[in-house]
Design a protein around this motif. Structure first.
Motif, PDB file in Angstrom:
ATOM      1  N   VAL A   9       0.841  -1.194   0.000  1.00  0.00           N
ATOM      2  CA  VAL A   9       0.000   0.000   0.000  1.00  0.00           C
ATOM      3  C   VAL A   9       0.876   1.244   0.000  1.00  0.00           C
ATOM      4  O   VAL A   9       2.004   1.220   0.463  1.00  0.00           O
ATOM      5  N   CYS A  11       0.494   5.400   1.127  1.00  0.00           N
ATOM      6  CA  CYS A  11      -0.381   6.400   1.777  1.00  0.00           C
ATOM      7  C   CYS A  11      -0.798   7.498   0.807  1.00  0.00           C
ATOM      8  O   CYS A  11      -1.904   8.040   0.906  1.00  0.00           O
ATOM      9  N   CYS A  14      -4.113   6.962  -0.854  1.00  0.00           N
ATOM     10  CA  CYS A  14      -5.227   6.546   0.001  1.00  0.00           C
ATOM     11  C   CYS A  14      -6.220   7.685   0.185  1.00  0.00           C
ATOM     12  O   CYS A  14      -5.831   8.819   0.472  1.00  0.00           O
ATOM     13  N   VAL A  37       4.262   2.492   5.647  1.00  0.00           N
ATOM     14  CA  VAL A  37       3.251   1.436   5.562  1.00  0.00           C
ATOM     15  C   VAL A  37       3.620   0.482   4.434  1.00  0.00           C
ATOM     16  O   VAL A  37       3.507   0.823   3.268  1.00  0.00           O
ATOM     17  N   ARG A  40      -0.962  -4.117   4.373  1.00  0.00           N
ATOM     18  CA  ARG A  40      -2.284  -4.062   4.963  1.00  0.00           C
ATOM     19  C   ARG A  40      -2.653  -5.459   5.452  1.00  0.00           C
ATOM     20  O   ARG A  40      -2.104  -6.458   4.981  1.00  0.00           O
ATOM     21  N   ARG A  63      -8.337   1.241   7.739  1.00  0.00           N
ATOM     22  CA  ARG A  63      -8.682   1.649   6.372  1.00  0.00           C
ATOM     23  C   ARG A  63     -10.172   1.463   6.114  1.00  0.00           C
ATOM     24  O   ARG A  63     -10.826   2.338   5.547  1.00  0.00           O
ATOM     25  N   CYS A 113      -3.921  -0.736   7.961  1.00  0.00           N
ATOM     26  CA  CYS A 113      -2.555  -0.528   7.488  1.00  0.00           C
ATOM     27  C   CYS A 113      -1.621  -0.715   8.667  1.00  0.00           C
ATOM     28  O   CYS A 113      -1.836  -0.136   9.740  1.00  0.00           O
TER      29      CYS A 113
END
Length: 239
Positions: A9, A11, A14, A37, A40, A63, A113
């Protein structure tokens, strides 16, 4: 179908970035925070993210989904200490002694996350905005806990329930949901545990709110019909 335990993932891509990451970051700082991060994790309803006593290694940014945190009371019953939703961060309880002091349980299928705390500490020294954000998150937790103590120590049952519903819809509205409609992911028993009220009191209070035309309750679907009435219950005129 088996859900993969981890997914890569970033950020910066997001849609919850503004809720759980510092605001106003420069592109270079945002790229560096992307490295925080790496994965997840998806959890099924009622699955536990971490247990009381587990070694603390990471923070968890929600999330999707809703969680509850709980501890065992002196008589062996579970005491709900909070409800957390998308955009909020869990795991701060473990910073003090490197062990979690509560359980975190998913109330619906959820995704978090995973943010290794060692990376947070290291990058906080280089990106002041991240350090300030972590402090703000911790401060919000302190304020929230103080609010719960006030709720439990000085409010009648109707006031506690009204304050809980107003807080819940306000938090959901900040995440793009309706200001007046909510699906209660937690049971009435869990709400009662959090508010320090018996299950019968929760059911009776919701029924009274419904009879008074303040809310409409259909099982777990709740619609606030008169938010001002809830506000007046929490803060009566002349108090």
């Amino acid at each position: 179908m088996t859900i993969p335990p981890t997914i890569q993932v970033a950020c910066s891509n997001c849609n919850l970035r503004e809720l759980c990451m510092p605001a106003g970051l420069q592109p270079e700082d945002l790229r560096r925070i992307d490295g925080l991060v790496k994965t997840r994790r998806k959890l099924r309803r009622r699955e536990t993210l971490f247990h009381n006593g587990d070694k603390f290694t990471s923070l968890y940014a929600i999330r999707t989904g809703v969680f509850k945190t709980r501890v065992a009371s002196d008589d062996g019953r579970d005491q709900v200490t909070g409800f957390q939703m998308a955009g909020e961060i869990m795991g701060l309880d473990g910073i003090v002694n490197a062990r979690h002091n509560c359980d975190a349980v998913a109330l619906e299928d959820s995704e978090v996350c995973i943010i290794p705390f060692e990376r947070v500490e290291a990058l906080s020294r280089e990106v002041p905005a991240l350090q300030r954000h972590v402090h703000q998150v911790m401060s919000r937790e302190i304020v929230r806990e103080n609010g719960v103590l006030l709720l439990l120590g000085s409010m009648r049952a109707e006031e506690r329930m009204a304050a809980f519903l107003l807080n819940l819809v306000q938090r959901l509205h900040a995440r793009g949901f309706s200001r007046s409609e909510v699906i209660l992911r937690m049971t009435r028993e869990e709400i009662g545990s959090y508010l320090g009220l018996k299950l019968e009191t929760i059911s009776r209070t919701l029924s009274k709110f419904s009879e008074d035309g303040i809310v409409d309750v259909q099982q777990r679907n709740l619609r606030i019909l008169d938010a001002q009435a809830l506000q007046r219950i929490v803060n009566p005129p002349g108090r």
